[in-house]
Enzyme design. Sequence first.
Site, PDB file in Angstrom:
ATOM      1  N   CYS A   1       0.853  -1.181   0.000  1.00 28.79           N
ATOM      2  CA  CYS A   1       0.000   0.000   0.000  1.00 28.79           C
ATOM      3  C   CYS A   1       0.895   1.240   0.000  1.00 28.79           C
ATOM      4  O   CYS A   1       1.820   1.334   0.804  1.00 28.79           O
ATOM      5  CB  CYS A   1      -0.898   0.001   1.228  1.00 28.79           C
TER       6      CYS A   1
ATOM      7  N   ASP B   1      -0.143  -6.059   0.194  1.00 29.37           N
ATOM      8  CA  ASP B   1      -1.369  -6.404  -0.515  1.00 29.37           C
ATOM      9  C   ASP B   1      -1.087  -7.663  -1.331  1.00 29.37           C
ATOM     10  O   ASP B   1       0.007  -7.832  -1.868  1.00 29.37           O
ATOM     11  CB  ASP B   1      -1.803  -5.270  -1.451  1.00 29.37           C
TER      12      ASP B   1
END
Length: 154
Positions: A52, A59
């Site tokens: 992120c 992620d």
Amino acid sequence: MTETRYDKLGQLGGNTALPQSPDEAQLERVDNPCADEPYLVRLVCPEFTSICPVTGAPDFAHIVVDYVPDEYLVESKSFKLYMGSFRNHGDFHEACITSIGKRLVAELKPHWLRIGGYWYPRGGIPIDVFYQNGKCPEGVWVPDQGVAPYRGRG
């Protein structure tokens, strides 16, 4: 020794370090040996990771790339290294998927390409991102990408 169509590949067959960023990664291509007949190539990256750009948290996504090649195929080791280069790259899901699609289109100039990014939930919300370029030639079999919608633990 005669030159082959594979002599210009710099990553295959060697010990190549993971690039530090997608911009640094080299995507290599080879001539399509079956360019006279349209067909589908599928590349699946079930353990894609990025971070992120705001929080730095990891992620995770399952990515499926389908393309109908014209003159070139992507060399698979360079593709693996390119996808791995996102591991320390901070970007939103949408930017990751569209940049991968645009980079493949720029390098390969396929007849058609689509990419599905099926992101695992963060904050309880899974995000799926899709990108497509061109029209799939008539008569090419394009199977479903085979990734079920996220259902949680139920």
